[in-house]
Design a protein around this motif. Structure first.
Motif, PDB file in Angstrom:
ATOM      1  N   UNK A 145      36.942  42.863  43.682  1.00 54.56           N
ATOM      2  CA  UNK A 145      36.952  41.427  43.958  1.00 54.56           C
ATOM      3  C   UNK A 145      36.058  41.123  45.160  1.00 54.56           C
ATOM      4  N   UNK A 146      35.234  40.088  45.028  1.00 52.86           N
ATOM      5  CA  UNK A 146      34.332  39.621  46.098  1.00 52.86           C
ATOM      6  C   UNK A 146      33.568  40.812  46.694  1.00 52.86           C
ATOM      7  N   UNK A 147      32.867  41.540  45.850  1.00 54.61           N
ATOM      8  CA  UNK A 147      32.135  42.723  46.304  1.00 54.61           C
ATOM      9  C   UNK A 147      31.085  42.323  47.335  1.00 54.61           C
ATOM     10  N   UNK A 148      31.046  43.066  48.443  1.00 51.95           N
ATOM     11  CA  UNK A 148      30.107  42.722  49.520  1.00 51.95           C
ATOM     12  C   UNK A 148      29.411  43.961  50.089  1.00 51.95           C
ATOM     13  N   UNK A 149      29.352  45.015  49.293  1.00 49.12           N
ATOM     14  CA  UNK A 149      28.718  46.243  49.767  1.00 49.12           C
ATOM     15  C   UNK A 149      27.208  46.215  49.620  1.00 49.12           C
ATOM     16  N   UNK A 150      26.618  47.397  49.696  1.00 46.43           N
ATOM     17  CA  UNK A 150      25.167  47.525  49.572  1.00 46.43           C
ATOM     18  C   UNK A 150      24.787  47.672  48.100  1.00 46.43           C
ATOM     19  N   UNK A 151      23.487  47.549  47.834  1.00 47.16           N
ATOM     20  CA  UNK A 151      23.000  47.733  46.470  1.00 47.16           C
ATOM     21  C   UNK A 151      23.292  49.153  45.984  1.00 47.16           C
ATOM     22  N   UNK A 152      23.201  50.130  46.868  1.00 45.55           N
ATOM     23  CA  UNK A 152      23.493  51.515  46.478  1.00 45.55           C
ATOM     24  C   UNK A 152      24.981  51.678  46.148  1.00 45.55           C
ATOM     25  N   UNK A 153      25.843  51.079  46.953  1.00 40.08           N
ATOM     26  CA  UNK A 153      27.283  51.142  46.664  1.00 40.08           C
ATOM     27  C   UNK A 153      27.607  50.419  45.351  1.00 40.08           C
ATOM     28  N   UNK A 154      26.903  49.319  45.127  1.00 41.77           N
ATOM     29  CA  UNK A 154      27.109  48.596  43.868  1.00 41.77           C
ATOM     30  C   UNK A 154      26.750  49.474  42.677  1.00 41.77           C
ATOM     31  N   UNK A 155      25.636  50.174  42.760  1.00 42.18           N
ATOM     32  CA  UNK A 155      25.235  51.032  41.643  1.00 42.18           C
ATOM     33  C   UNK A 155      26.257  52.146  41.421  1.00 42.18           C
ATOM     34  N   UNK A 156      26.787  52.673  42.499  1.00 45.94           N
ATOM     35  CA  UNK A 156      27.816  53.707  42.347  1.00 45.94           C
ATOM     36  C   UNK A 156      29.055  53.121  41.658  1.00 45.94           C
ATOM     37  N   UNK A 157      29.444  51.924  42.067  1.00 46.84           N
ATOM     38  CA  UNK A 157      30.597  51.277  41.442  1.00 46.84           C
ATOM     39  C   UNK A 157      30.354  51.043  39.949  1.00 46.84           C
ATOM     40  N   UNK A 158      29.162  50.610  39.615  1.00 48.42           N
ATOM     41  CA  UNK A 158      28.801  50.402  38.205  1.00 48.42           C
ATOM     42  C   UNK A 158      28.912  51.718  37.446  1.00 48.42           C
ATOM     43  N   UNK A 159      28.378  52.784  38.037  1.00 49.68           N
ATOM     44  CA  UNK A 159      28.415  54.100  37.385  1.00 49.68           C
ATOM     45  C   UNK A 159      29.847  54.590  37.173  1.00 49.68           C
ATOM     46  N   UNK A 160      30.759  54.169  38.051  1.00 47.73           N
ATOM     47  CA  UNK A 160      32.167  54.554  37.926  1.00 47.73           C
ATOM     48  C   UNK A 160      32.924  53.659  36.943  1.00 47.73           C
ATOM     49  N   UNK A 161      32.250  52.661  36.403  1.00 47.24           N
ATOM     50  CA  UNK A 161      32.876  51.796  35.405  1.00 47.24           C
ATOM     51  C   UNK A 161      33.604  50.593  35.958  1.00 47.24           C
ATOM     52  N   UNK A 162      33.362  50.262  37.211  1.00 44.36           N
ATOM     53  CA  UNK A 162      34.068  49.136  37.816  1.00 44.36           C
ATOM     54  C   UNK A 162      33.622  47.803  37.219  1.00 44.36           C
ATOM     55  N   UNK A 163      34.551  46.850  37.269  1.00 46.02           N
ATOM     56  CA  UNK A 163      34.285  45.459  36.936  1.00 46.02           C
ATOM     57  C   UNK A 163      34.147  44.681  38.245  1.00 46.02           C
ATOM     58  N   UNK A 164      33.747  43.406  38.135  1.00 48.21           N
ATOM     59  CA  UNK A 164      33.508  42.601  39.330  1.00 48.21           C
ATOM     60  C   UNK A 164      33.998  41.175  39.098  1.00 48.21           C
ATOM     61  N   UNK A 173      25.782  32.466  49.755  1.00 44.48           N
ATOM     62  CA  UNK A 173      24.690  33.164  50.419  1.00 44.48           C
ATOM     63  C   UNK A 173      23.799  33.929  49.458  1.00 44.48           C
ATOM     64  N   UNK A 174      22.608  34.264  49.935  1.00 43.47           N
ATOM     65  CA  UNK A 174      21.626  34.970  49.103  1.00 43.47           C
ATOM     66  C   UNK A 174      22.113  36.368  48.735  1.00 43.47           C
ATOM     67  N   UNK A 175      22.843  37.035  49.641  1.00 46.01           N
ATOM     68  CA  UNK A 175      23.295  38.401  49.347  1.00 46.01           C
ATOM     69  C   UNK A 175      24.222  38.420  48.145  1.00 46.01           C
ATOM     70  N   UNK A 176      25.163  37.494  48.107  1.00 46.51           N
ATOM     71  CA  UNK A 176      26.090  37.452  46.986  1.00 46.51           C
ATOM     72  C   UNK A 176      25.382  37.233  45.666  1.00 46.51           C
ATOM     73  N   UNK A 177      24.395  36.365  45.660  1.00 48.32           N
ATOM     74  CA  UNK A 177      23.641  36.094  44.427  1.00 48.32           C
ATOM     75  C   UNK A 177      22.817  37.314  44.022  1.00 48.32           C
TER      76      UNK A 177
END
Length: 245
Positions: A145-164, A173-177
């Motif tokens: 929920x409300x993911x606010x990590x780095x692009x690398x952390x996001x890719x790891x989360x995606x690889x682990x099968x996480x939803x958002x 803000x621009x980062x969230x988009x």
């Protein structure tokens, strides 16, 4: 639909409940403690499209540590878990060890019972959250929920099968988009995090999660109707294993 809100903490929540049930196809009410889950489940009963998740918010881990056993023991009868997770921001960093113990225990219990839908808080502690999730690959469908990590952390989360789950306040803000633009379209769902999340100093209402649609139209290159259809498909996919509850 709203996949992460604190409906029990709005003023006049009981008066608001039928309107939320009428206006939203589905609402996931996350709770901040097991005792709050017990009380909210009782008073919100009767609305089939409003589900109450069993939680223990990491921000109050120290204050609610006595409810840890109550949290773990109720996973067996709670198809939805949330809000749980870790908060590594400066204000709550001192309790991180306790937070980890609680989060790991509840994720282990989710795995033991065949998996749950889990709404996870990860502010300032994404890597630590993912480390725990990686050890428990069958804990269920995890929604960051409300993911606010780095692009690398996001890719790891995606690889682990996480939803958002993504809300209007996250997209100010621009980062969230930018993070949203990198998320798989088939694993994105709307949220508000109301009443805590605000726009123009006003708490977001659960039916305002749909306000992310114009941004999705732009980022996904789809029509509003196609975006709505995608979100509906995503919700069905998320909930499909739980239809027996």
């Amino acid at each position: 639909m709203d996949l992460h809100c604190h409906l029990d903490l709005y003023p006049d929540a009981l008066k608001l409940l039928p309107e939320v049930a009428r206006r939203n196809r589905f609402t996931l009410v996350v709770t901040t403690s097991p005792r709050a889950w017990l009380a909210t489940s009782r008073v919100f009963a009767g609305q089939d499209n409003v589900k109450v998740a069993l939680g223990l918010h990491p921000e109050i881990a120290e204050r609610k540590s006595s409810e840890r056993d109550l949290l773990v023991s109720n996973v067996a009868r709670a198809p939805f878990i949330g809000e749980v997770g870790l908060d590594g921001s400066p204000r709550f960093r001192s309790s991180l060890r306790l937070q980890r113990e609680i989060f790991d225990s509840v994720i282990a219990e989710c795995e033991r019972h065949g998996g749950r839908v889990v709404s996870v808080h990860s502010r300032g502690a994404v890597t630590e959250v993912l480390d725990i999730l990686e050890k428990r690959p069958t804990a269920g469908k995890v929604i960051l929920h409300w993911f606010s990590g780095t692009a690398r952390e996001l890719q790891r989360a995606i690889d682990l099968g996480c939803w958002f789950s993504v809300g209007p306040a996250m997209l100010v803000g621009a980062k969230g988009r930018d993070l949203l633009s990198r998320m798989p379209v088939e694993r994105v769902l709307p949220e508000t995090d109301g009443p805590f999340a605000t726009i123009d100093k006003r708490s977001l209402m659960p039916w305002q999660a749909v306000d992310i649609v114009p941004v999705l139209v732009q980022l996904w290159g789809k029509s509003p109707a196609a975006v709505d259809a995608q979100l509906t498909t995503n919700l069905s996919e998320l909930l499909e294993p739980l239809m027996s509850y």
